[in-house]
Design an enzyme around this catalytic site. Structure first.
Site, PDB file in Angstrom:
ATOM      1  N   GLU A 123       0.849  -1.214   0.000  1.00  0.00           N
ATOM      2  CA  GLU A 123       0.000   0.000   0.000  1.00  0.00           C
ATOM      3  C   GLU A 123       0.880   1.258   0.000  1.00  0.00           C
ATOM      4  O   GLU A 123       0.556   2.263   0.634  1.00  0.00           O
ATOM      5  CB  GLU A 123      -0.949   0.039   1.222  1.00  0.00           C
ATOM      6  CG  GLU A 123      -1.839  -1.182   1.405  1.00  0.00           C
ATOM      7  CD  GLU A 123      -3.060  -1.201   0.503  1.00  0.00           C
ATOM      8  OE1 GLU A 123      -3.290  -0.228  -0.235  1.00  0.00           O
ATOM      9  OE2 GLU A 123      -3.773  -2.216   0.533  1.00  0.00           O
TER      10      GLU A 123
HETATM   11  C1  LIG Z   1       3.037  -9.856   0.292  1.00  0.00           C
HETATM   12  C2  LIG Z   1       2.924  -8.768  -0.732  1.00  0.00           C
HETATM   13  C3  LIG Z   1       1.704  -8.538  -1.348  1.00  0.00           C
HETATM   14  C4  LIG Z   1       1.603  -7.548  -2.335  1.00  0.00           C
HETATM   15  N1  LIG Z   1       0.401  -7.369  -2.969  1.00  0.00           N
HETATM   16  C5  LIG Z   1       0.340  -6.544  -4.052  1.00  0.00           C
HETATM   17  C6  LIG Z   1      -0.856  -6.470  -4.829  1.00  0.00           C
HETATM   18  O1  LIG Z   1      -1.877  -7.101  -4.531  1.00  0.00           O
HETATM   19  N2  LIG Z   1      -0.846  -5.688  -5.923  1.00  0.00           N
HETATM   20  C7  LIG Z   1       0.261  -4.963  -6.288  1.00  0.00           C
HETATM   21  O2  LIG Z   1       0.185  -4.260  -7.291  1.00  0.00           O
HETATM   22  N3  LIG Z   1       1.406  -5.000  -5.555  1.00  0.00           N
HETATM   23  C8  LIG Z   1       1.474  -5.783  -4.464  1.00  0.00           C
HETATM   24  N4  LIG Z   1       2.635  -5.857  -3.724  1.00  0.00           N
HETATM   25  C9  LIG Z   1       3.802  -5.086  -4.136  1.00  0.00           C
HETATM   26  C10 LIG Z   1       4.087  -3.919  -3.225  1.00  0.00           C
HETATM   27  O3  LIG Z   1       3.113  -2.947  -3.401  1.00  0.00           O
HETATM   28  C11 LIG Z   1       5.515  -3.426  -3.540  1.00  0.00           C
HETATM   29  O4  LIG Z   1       6.398  -4.424  -3.084  1.00  0.00           O
HETATM   30  C12 LIG Z   1       5.805  -2.100  -2.893  1.00  0.00           C
HETATM   31  O5  LIG Z   1       5.069  -1.086  -3.508  1.00  0.00           O
HETATM   32  C13 LIG Z   1       7.292  -1.735  -2.955  1.00  0.00           C
HETATM   33  O6  LIG Z   1       7.777  -1.856  -4.247  1.00  0.00           O
HETATM   34  P1  LIG Z   1       9.140  -2.669  -4.526  1.00  0.00           P
HETATM   35  O7  LIG Z   1       8.991  -3.988  -3.864  1.00  0.00           O
HETATM   36  O8  LIG Z   1       9.400  -2.655  -5.984  1.00  0.00           O
HETATM   37  O9  LIG Z   1      10.233  -1.875  -3.774  1.00  0.00           O
HETATM   38  P2  LIG Z   1      11.076  -0.642  -4.348  1.00  0.00           P
HETATM   39  O10 LIG Z   1      10.169   0.328  -4.965  1.00  0.00           O
HETATM   40  O11 LIG Z   1      12.200  -1.163  -5.166  1.00  0.00           O
HETATM   41  O12 LIG Z   1      11.650  -0.047  -3.008  1.00  0.00           O
HETATM   42  C14 LIG Z   1      12.787  -0.585  -2.326  1.00  0.00           C
HETATM   43  C15 LIG Z   1      13.146   0.375  -1.190  1.00  0.00           C
HETATM   44  O13 LIG Z   1      13.468   1.662  -1.745  1.00  0.00           O
HETATM   45  C16 LIG Z   1      12.619   2.654  -1.195  1.00  0.00           C
HETATM   46  N5  LIG Z   1      12.294   3.633  -2.226  1.00  0.00           N
HETATM   47  C17 LIG Z   1      11.756   3.430  -3.450  1.00  0.00           C
HETATM   48  N6  LIG Z   1      11.557   4.595  -4.076  1.00  0.00           N
HETATM   49  C18 LIG Z   1      11.963   5.560  -3.233  1.00  0.00           C
HETATM   50  C19 LIG Z   1      12.011   6.978  -3.287  1.00  0.00           C
HETATM   51  N7  LIG Z   1      11.552   7.673  -4.334  1.00  0.00           N
HETATM   52  N8  LIG Z   1      12.528   7.645  -2.238  1.00  0.00           N
HETATM   53  C20 LIG Z   1      12.973   6.995  -1.145  1.00  0.00           C
HETATM   54  N9  LIG Z   1      12.941   5.670  -1.032  1.00  0.00           N
HETATM   55  C21 LIG Z   1      12.444   4.953  -2.050  1.00  0.00           C
HETATM   56  C22 LIG Z   1      11.375   1.915  -0.725  1.00  0.00           C
HETATM   57  O14 LIG Z   1      10.684   2.624   0.274  1.00  0.00           O
HETATM   58  C23 LIG Z   1      11.977   0.613  -0.228  1.00  0.00           C
HETATM   59  O15 LIG Z   1      12.462   0.787   1.068  1.00  0.00           O
HETATM   60  C24 LIG Z   1       2.739  -6.784  -2.698  1.00  0.00           C
HETATM   61  C25 LIG Z   1       3.959  -7.004  -2.047  1.00  0.00           C
HETATM   62  C26 LIG Z   1       4.066  -7.982  -1.085  1.00  0.00           C
HETATM   63  C27 LIG Z   1       5.393  -8.221  -0.429  1.00  0.00           C
END
Ligand SMILES: Cc1cc2nc3c(=O)[nH]c(=O)nc-3n(C[C@H](O)[C@H](O)[C@H](O)COP(=O)(O)OP(=O)(O)OC[C@H]3O[C@@H](n4cnc5c(N)ncnc54)[C@H](O)[C@@H]3O)c2cc1C
Length: 597
Positions: free
Chosen positions: A407
């Site tokens: 979220e």
């Molecule tokens: C169990 C689970 C269920 C999920 N369910 C869904 C779902 O139903 N539908 C869906 O669409 N997604 C879903 N997700 C995905 C989830 O929304 C993403 O994992 C989340 O948005 C983070 O994206 P990422 O994993 O690519 O991390 P990244 O975006 O790569 O982030 C990695 C780290 O970098 C930080 N970061 C990234 N950008 C910035 C910035 N601009 N400034 C500072 N820090 C930053 C983040 O805060 C994090 O700490 C799910 C994930 C999990 C683990």
């Protein structure tokens, strides 16, 4: 029909709490629940206790037929369609009811996640953005739980940066379908859902939402992820290989998918906040029961001050979290109520939800960090038994971790909070700059306006001080960085932390004040004690964030004089939190659960 909130709370702009004083009668609190709210709370609670809890082991072992069955049962009880209009098989109740259900259902992370993905991000895009034909076709099944929904935004290379997705959509030669190609990642409910809200870029550019049925040609679901927690929920990738989606299944406008993606996330965020508070209420009951029977040094551990301190802190957090969650949805309901008889027209409702984007992000960040703390402390109360699988403490600890990631990660939500407020300030939509200027004049002239005398005078004075500290630090930072402040992420996050803690302590104090006004000081002693305990910690966090911001923005004499002003704003007599926590703990231990009175 939408139920009106019991009390006519104030209709106020999002984020305005920072610059305006609120009175207890301006906010909705759990004490304002109507008979209907209480009835639904009871139904949701019974559903969780009788249907969800006995099935935890099965869901943990990925018997997802159970998750489906539970969604159907919840639908039969009318719990799934609260946000869906009656015309499409829903109940169309108020947002307080939505939050109550999310809160009461949250007794097991695996199912809470299934539930949230289905009722919220899997269903609401169609409620708020669907055409008449799409609503008629899909909403009755989603509201009843016959059809299970999911939301597919993230990809392996773009989670936070979701608009940068690689999935492409191209119109077919005959103009009947869009052909989708790409892969989605970490999709909740994917293992068993029927309907997916999928985001893709039309012609590689226009970010757009599509309603994709599981049976569409070219659609398939990958293997289940092996997760740290919420193992009772399904999480899989989606593979879209020349997936044909009828043109009629484009959701909203081509190129406007970001409105859908971000709008429903706001609802996801306030529900997640409410669910974290519900989960904490559940955790404290287990911890109290354990602490009352586990013996050490010839006593039950519930007799030790350090165990009592933990229980009291958790109780104070629940009191505060409830106050924040129901205040937020109460504001939405007040604004929706002001729209008169336009409930069938969902455009204004979704705009109101957008209006409170800051409060939704506050709830998400605060709730997810609070429950992480709670589950950590509960493991500690269980000692060695907290570290093994025999008790739910270990599972809860793992299950809640993801709340800080999905979220919108908490980093992204902190940037949303500070960014949204600064944007409003710069555009003049929220007179933050004028408030900062007024405060600067006030501190330079050495005069400090204080709240009116009356109940909880000291607490209200501290809330006013917290707002001033936040405004002062934000003022110093905007003077230094001007338009480029958005690039100073550590400063933005520190401003967000002050905003979050101010909203939290103000919500707790307003709720306690409302209780004192209604029931008198003696009958409200527990509530006042919980508000005070929460405030003590919040003020420390606010002061520390402000010091960090000011130290990063100035030097020499200027820095010294700014720190002197900060010290003046932070001057207050501490509460005796040792005595307050002891009193709170005594009551929760005696009754075996979190208690407001
Ligand atoms: C169990 C689970 C269920 C999920 N369910 C869904 C779902 O139903 N539908 C869906 O669409 N997604 C879903 N997700 C995905 C989830 O929304 C993403 O994992 C989340 O948005 C983070 O994206 P990422 O994993 O690519 O991390 P990244 O975006 O790569 O982030 C990695 C780290 O970098 C930080 N970061 C990234 N950008 C910035 C910035 N601009 N400034 C500072 N820090 C930053 C983040 O805060 C994090 O700490 C799910 C994930 C999990 C683990």
């Amino acid at each position: 029909m939408a139920t009106p909130t019991a009390v006519p709370v104030a209709n106020v702009p999002g984020g305005s709490f920072l610059i305006e004083e609120r009175k207890p009668e301006d906010v909705f609190t759990p004490e304002d629940f109507t008979e209907q709210h209480l009835l639904i709370a009871q139904t949701a609670e019974e559903f969780a206790v009788k249907e969800i809890v006995p099935n935890i082991e099965k869901m943990e072992h990925k018997e997802f037929a159970v998750n489906r069955e539970l969604l159907k049962k919840a639908g039969d009880l009318g719990l799934s369609g609260v946000d869906v209009p009656e015309a499409y098989g829903g109940m169309q109740l108020d947002k307080v009811t939505s939050a109550i259900i999310a809160d009461r259902v949250a007794k097991y992370g695996g199912f809470s996640t299934t539930w949230g993905a289905h009722t919220c991000i899997g269903t609401l895009p169609i409620v708020y953005f669907g055409t008449e034909a799409q609503k008629k076709k899909y909403l009755p099944g989603l509201a009843s739980g016959e059809t299970v929904g999911a939301y597919a935004l993230s990809e392996s290379s773009s989670g936070s940066d979701a608009l940068n997705c690689r999935t492409r959509a191209v119109l077919s030669a005959d103009g009947k379908d869009y052909i989708l190609n790409g892969e989605k990642m970490w999709i909740t409910n994917a293992g068993f859902a029927d309907l997916f809200i999928v985001f893709a870029k039309v012609e590689g550019e226009k970010f757009t939402a599509f309603i994709v049925e599981r049976g569409f040609p070219g659609f398939s679901v990958g293997a289940e992820e092996h997760k740290m927690g919420i193992r009772g929920s399904s999480t899989c990738p989606l593979i879209l290989s020349d997936c044909r989606v009828p043109v009629a299944n484009v959701l909203g406008e081509i190129g406007k998918g970001h409105h859908i993606a971000f709008n429903v996330l706001n609802v996801g965020r306030f529900k997640l906040g409410a669910a974290c508070v519900g989960s904490a209420r559940n955790c404290i009951e287990g911890a109290i029961a354990y602490a009352k029977q586990r013996k050490a040094f010839g006593k039950v551990i519930a007799d030790f001050g350090l165990i009592r301190e933990k229980l009291a802190n958790i109780a104070a957090g629940i009191f505060t979290g409830e106050a924040m969650a129901y205040r937020t949805v109460g504001m939405m309901d007040a604004a929706i109520g002001h729209l008169g008889a336009v409930h069938d027209e969902m455009v204004p409702v979704r705009k109101i939800i957008d209006e409170y984007a800051v409060e939704c992000s506050i709830l998400k960040v605060w709730g997810s960090e609070f429950i992480s703390n709670v589950t950590d402390e509960v493991v500690q109360i269980y000692g060695g038994y907290g570290f093994v699988e025999e008790y739910p403490a270990e599972r809860n600890y793992r299950d809640v971790r993801v709340n800080r990631i999905f979220e919108g990660t908490n980093e992204i939500n902190r940037l949303v909070i500070a960014g949204f407020l600064l944007k409003r300030a710069m555009s003049g939509q929220l007179p933050l700059m004028a408030a900062i200027k007024k405060l600067m004049d006030e501190v330079l002239s050495g005069t400090t306006e204080e709240s009116e005398e009356g109940p909880l005078y000291e607490e209200r004075r501290l809330v006013a001080r917290a707002k001033k500290i936040g405004l002062f630090a934000a003022g110093v930072a905007t003077q230094k960085y001007m338009q480029t402040i958005g690039d100073e992420q550590e400063i933005m996050a520190a401003i967000a932390n002050m905003v979050i803690e101010t909203y939290a302590m103000e919500s707790a104090v307003l709720r306690a004040h409302k209780l004192v006004a209604k029931n008198g000081e003696q009958a409200s002693a527990q509530a006042v004690a919980m508000a005070r305990v929460y405030m003590e910690g919040a003020m420390q966090k606010i002061e520390s964030a402000a010091r960090m911001v000011i130290a990063a923005c100035g030097e020499g004499d200027m820095l010294r004089s700014q720190l002197a002003i900060l010290r003046r704003l932070c001057k207050y007599d501490p509460f005796n939190v040792v005595a307050l926590r002891r009193a709170i703990a005594l009551r929760v231990i005696e009754t075996g659960k979190y208690q407001v009175a």
